[in-house]
Design a protein around this motif. Structure first.
Motif, PDB file in Angstrom:
ATOM      1  N   VAL A 260      25.922  10.311  32.617  1.00  0.00           N
ATOM      2  CA  VAL A 260      25.599  11.658  33.087  1.00  0.00           C
ATOM      3  C   VAL A 260      24.830  11.584  34.400  1.00  0.00           C
ATOM      4  O   VAL A 260      25.094  12.359  35.336  1.00  0.00           O
ATOM      5  N   ALA A 261      23.886  10.649  34.480  1.00  0.00           N
ATOM      6  CA  ALA A 261      23.113  10.518  35.712  1.00  0.00           C
ATOM      7  C   ALA A 261      24.011  10.158  36.887  1.00  0.00           C
ATOM      8  O   ALA A 261      23.866  10.701  37.998  1.00  0.00           O
ATOM      9  N   GLY A 262      24.955   9.254  36.668  1.00  0.00           N
ATOM     10  CA  GLY A 262      25.874   8.879  37.740  1.00  0.00           C
ATOM     11  C   GLY A 262      26.748  10.032  38.185  1.00  0.00           C
ATOM     12  O   GLY A 262      26.993  10.219  39.390  1.00  0.00           O
ATOM     13  N   PHE A 263      27.218  10.827  37.228  1.00  0.00           N
ATOM     14  CA  PHE A 263      28.042  11.984  37.583  1.00  0.00           C
ATOM     15  C   PHE A 263      27.231  12.988  38.404  1.00  0.00           C
ATOM     16  O   PHE A 263      27.721  13.527  39.403  1.00  0.00           O
ATOM     17  N   ALA A 269      25.592  14.109  45.937  1.00  0.00           N
ATOM     18  CA  ALA A 269      26.017  13.494  47.192  1.00  0.00           C
ATOM     19  C   ALA A 269      27.236  14.194  47.768  1.00  0.00           C
ATOM     20  O   ALA A 269      27.344  14.394  48.989  1.00  0.00           O
ATOM     21  N   GLY A 270      28.164  14.607  46.872  1.00  0.00           N
ATOM     22  CA  GLY A 270      29.354  15.317  47.349  1.00  0.00           C
ATOM     23  C   GLY A 270      29.013  16.665  47.959  1.00  0.00           C
ATOM     24  O   GLY A 270      29.618  17.084  48.965  1.00  0.00           O
ATOM     25  N   LEU A 271      28.054  17.357  47.354  1.00  0.00           N
ATOM     26  CA  LEU A 271      27.638  18.641  47.909  1.00  0.00           C
ATOM     27  C   LEU A 271      27.041  18.467  49.303  1.00  0.00           C
ATOM     28  O   LEU A 271      27.299  19.277  50.211  1.00  0.00           O
ATOM     29  N   PRO A 276      26.811  19.187  55.585  1.00  0.00           N
ATOM     30  CA  PRO A 276      25.944  18.184  56.251  1.00  0.00           C
ATOM     31  C   PRO A 276      24.646  18.764  56.769  1.00  0.00           C
ATOM     32  O   PRO A 276      23.669  18.023  56.947  1.00  0.00           O
ATOM     33  N   VAL A 277      24.598  20.084  56.987  1.00  0.00           N
ATOM     34  CA  VAL A 277      23.373  20.663  57.510  1.00  0.00           C
ATOM     35  C   VAL A 277      22.202  20.480  56.550  1.00  0.00           C
ATOM     36  O   VAL A 277      21.043  20.454  56.953  1.00  0.00           O
ATOM     37  N   PHE A 278      22.517  20.332  55.247  1.00  0.00           N
ATOM     38  CA  PHE A 278      21.436  20.147  54.273  1.00  0.00           C
ATOM     39  C   PHE A 278      20.684  18.836  54.495  1.00  0.00           C
ATOM     40  O   PHE A 278      19.522  18.697  54.090  1.00  0.00           O
ATOM     41  N   VAL A 287      18.878  12.793  47.709  1.00  0.00           N
ATOM     42  CA  VAL A 287      19.465  13.882  46.914  1.00  0.00           C
ATOM     43  C   VAL A 287      20.223  13.313  45.726  1.00  0.00           C
ATOM     44  O   VAL A 287      20.124  13.818  44.591  1.00  0.00           O
ATOM     45  N   ALA A 288      20.984  12.240  45.962  1.00  0.00           N
ATOM     46  CA  ALA A 288      21.730  11.616  44.861  1.00  0.00           C
ATOM     47  C   ALA A 288      20.773  11.097  43.796  1.00  0.00           C
ATOM     48  O   ALA A 288      21.022  11.241  42.588  1.00  0.00           O
TER      49      ALA A 288
END
Length: 776
Positions: A260-263, A269-271, A276-278, A287-288
């Motif tokens: 679950v943590a990896g997902f 990371a995908g978000l 990219p502005v984040f 963030v990951a």
């Protein structure tokens, strides 16, 4: 000058672990001033002598674990409150487990002035029983997690059976901070004070929704994987899981938390990649890491904060802190730091098998597998499976007394399929259902459909004769030797001597069974509570006299006490089972013993309800390995009168005799004195009828001339067995009186060295059963 030892390195974590283990495996707890001095001295040594920091942390661990254990033991129920009817109120803090005739649950007493000071805020393990003759289920089935209730209860400090290979419930109570166990009295006075609320109530309601939305038989596994709710897995399910080596995948484990943590890390990371502005606010790696921690914490909450999930969540938190601090952290350093964090937060976690399996598995993988990917994903998975199987086998044998020979093969299919397909679907359905009731039904149904075919395959594997291999209880040195052998075998290919390293496994895989010599005999009175079961071993044969009690749809001593003892002592088959008579406390476990082990022959009195093959009677005599067995009672055509018809068996070796008496009373005892007084002489005598007031007639006691009299009785049993006057009668006749309630399993040797006795509780004394040794 010694090298400086880092505060959070592998040496520091190993030292801390060594100190904790040394403290908790002592037979008694050191006085609290000694524990406090150890902590202070260890902290000073670690600060002033960086080269000896590992030793200082070992002293800190010793003191820290001792203070924790001392505090938990001090909160257990005092003896003066046992057997009293007490009124308590509080909240049900886990999912109640309803069975046909009882419901078990954990209960936290309110921390208020209305409660007894000794019980305020304490966690209790309670049971609500129905009358055994009741047909319909009672209002106990209305118990719900998170609800507040008021009960009248009878409690006692945690107390369990002590047998070779048996479950140590007192150690479990210490690790879980359970202050007392007990049961409800006057159930009609039980009142619900407040409806269910909180996380546990949500888990129970969500489990009910999965059952309703997934009518498939596999829905019970979906509930276990999604919510950690294993209440609906029956004994047959657990037997298949153990035989196939898959228990760790059904019980919520650290692997699921990591999944679950990896997902969540990938999602975060995908978000950030989409927007990219984040990254101007927070870098993507951080963030990951934070997303992984949030996912792990959320899943731990969903599964009820089980200890394996908490350990893994803490490990992930350590990595997240390091990543957010932008500090490089090797896998081995992360493991060491996680171990330190777990031991600081909960030093008693080393009492749980999951602690050793989780940290041991990760340690083997970190040490054996390369840090960077050099092979295909499939080859890495096979390598990891091989390393985990070989490295954890010694721990599995010591912790559970068994090994699954088909486990590695079953895990090759179960790990990717269950963990990457069934678990994600189960969790996805739960997430959807949280957003809107009913949205998750399709995911749960799909998870059950994916699970069902694999379960059929693994069930077939579990039925194979190669599935489960029971191991005898090894000597203390077998584990370190086997771990050294595994370490040597997992060294690089060019390292010589690997064939010799395999020899280090022999003390564990083929331990000494401690069999008697020809002409000698060994008796083990198994601790079955208020009942009786005795294993009699000669050099080549094994006989079981009685099988302990069994409660319908509840505790079965044959399964929970007798079979584990037989497996731990290396008994592969029973040449003969003698059930002295048909009362439940002697015959209840007979069916479980027959299911769990080959039984070549069985005897019971004529007219007994026990489905044995033959009847015992005076005149039956046989000899095994120079040891003579002979029935002294009942006589031919003796009517079946329950206790008075008990099979009385004399076991005569070249070095002494033992007398197994069942539940005969004074009338039969006097008859035996009149008819066969010389045959009653024995070094070891099983006190008739658990030491009741109607047994152990003075003439019978005198005729035996016993050196040891053994009573098999339950702790604080309602019958008052053994009666004080009976105990005194045996002692005045010159016999040492031992009671399984105080001693646990009792083993007696009749060999050339003379009668020898070993009491399980004293031979393997642990600090958590010190109260039992004091006779509290």
């Amino acid at each position: 000058m010694s090298a400086r030892v880092p505060w959070f390195g592998i040496a520091a974590s190993a030292g801390l672990l060594a100190g904790v283990v040394a403290c908790l495996w002592l037979p008694t707890l050191a006085p609290w001033p000694v524990r406090a001095v150890c902590m202070a001295a260890g902290a000073a040594l670690a600060l002033r002598k960086p080269g000896l920091r590992w030793l200082g942390l070992a002293l800190v661990g010793f003191g820290w674990a001792g203070l924790h254990a001392g505090w938990v033991l001090s909160t257990q129920l005092p003896a003066r409150l046992e057997k009293r009817e007490l009124a308590i109120s509080g909240r049900i803090v886990d999912l109640p487990q309803s069975e046909p005739r009882r419901t078990r649950f954990q209960f936290r007493v309110d921390d208020s002035q209305n409660q007894l000071p000794e019980l305020r805020g304490k966690r209790l393990q309670l049971a609500w029983y129905d009358d055994y003759d009741a047909v319909e289920l009672g209002p106990r089935t209305q118990l719900r997690a998170g609800a507040r209730w008021r009960f009248n209860v009878r409690l006692r400090a945690p107390r369990g059976l002590r047998n070779p290979g048996g479950f140590d419930s007192e150690r479990y109570a210490l690790a879980q901070r359970i202050a007392a166990t007990g049961y409800l009295v006057d159930a009609e006075t039980a009142r619900q004070l407040a409806p269910p609320s909180g996380l546990q109530a949500w888990r129970e309601s969500e489990s009910a929704r999965i059952a309703k939305g997934t009518p498939a038989a596999s829905s019970r596994f979906v509930r276990a994987l999604a919510l950690g709710d294993t209440r609906f897995l029956d004994d047959a399910d657990w037997q298949v899981l153990r035989a196939a080596g898959l228990t760790h995948l059904i019980a919520i484990s650290g692997f699921h938390v990591g999944l679950v943590a990896g997902f969540c890390a990938l999602l975060g990371a995908g978000l950030w990649r989409l927007f990219p502005v984040f990254a101007r606010r927070m870098p993507r790696p951080q963030v990951a890491a934070v997303s992984a921690f949030v996912g792990a914490a959320g899943y731990a909450a969903v599964t009820g904060f089980a200890l394996p999930t908490l350990r893994t969540g803490l490990m992930i938190a350590v990595v997240v802190v390091a990543r957010c601090g932008r500090r490089p952290l090797r896998a081995l350093d992360a493991l060491a730091l996680s171990l330190i964090a777990v031991l600081v937060c909960d030093p008693l976690s080393v009492l749980a098998a999951g602690f050793w399996l989780s940290f041991g598995g990760v340690a083997w993988l970190v040490w054996c597998l390369p840090g960077e990917r050099t092979r295909s994903l499939w080859r890495e998975f096979l390598s990891a499976q091989g390393v985990a199987t070989l490295g954890l086998l010694p721990l599995t044998v010591v912790l559970f007394g068994q090994a699954s020979l088909v486990g590695p093969l079953a895990n090759l299919g179960a790990i990717p399929w269950w963990s990457l397909v069934v678990v994600p679907l189960s969790l996805f359905g739960t997430g959807l259902d949280v957003l809107h009731a009913g949205w998750g039904d399709w995911a749960w149904k799909l998870a059950a459909a994916c699970f069902e075919p694999s379960w059929q395959v693994f069930s077939a594997m579990a039925r194979s004769r190669f599935a489960l291999y029971w191991m005898s209880e090894p000597a203390w040195y077998a584990l370190p030797l086997a771990l050294l052998g595994a370490f040597w075998l997992l060294l690089p290919r060019g390292v010589p001597g690997k064939a010799l390293a395999a020899m280090l496994w022999l003390p564990m895989l083929w331990p000494d069974r401690d069999l008697p010599e020809p002409g000698a005999v060994q008796l083990t009175v198994i601790d079955v509570g208020q009942g009786l079961s005795v294993l009699v071993r000669t050099h080549d044969h094994a006989l079981l006299y009685d099988t302990g009690p069994a409660v319908p749809d509840g505790f079965d001593a044959g399964e929970r006490a007798v079979l584990p003892t037989l497996h731990a002592l290396g008994v592969a088959r029973l040449d003969r089972v003698v059930v002295s008579h048909g009362d439940n406390d002697h015959a209840g476990g007979f069916q479980a013993v027959q299911r769990g082990m080959p039984v070549l022959d069985s005897l019971t009195p004529a007219g007994s309800p026990v489905p044995a093959r033959h009847a015992c009677a005076v005149g039956q005599v046989w000899e095994w390995s120079g040891v003579k067995f002979r029935f002294l009672h009942p006589t031919p055509h003796f009517p079946y009168l329950k206790n008075e018809a008990s099979c009385v068996l004399r076991v005569e070796s070249a070095h002494g005799a033992a007398l197994l008496t069942g539940d005969i009373g004074g009338v039969i005892e006097r008859e035996l004195v009149r008819r066969a007084a010389r045959d009653l002489r024995a070094d070891v005598v099983l006190a008739p009828h658990h030491g009741s007031g109607g047994s152990s007639d003075p003439a019978f006691v005198a005729a035996t001339q016993a050196k040891v009299a053994i009573v098999s009785a339950g702790y604080a049993n309602r019958f008052g067995h053994p009666r004080p006057q009976v105990v005194e009668r045996w002692r005045e006749a010159g016999a040492e009186v031992l009671n399984t309630a105080d001693s646990g399993a009792i083993t007696v040797w009749l060999d050339r060295h003379g009668p020898g006795v070993r009491e399980r509780r004293r031979w393997q004394a642990r600090l958590w059963d010190a109260a039992a040794l004091r006779g509290d």
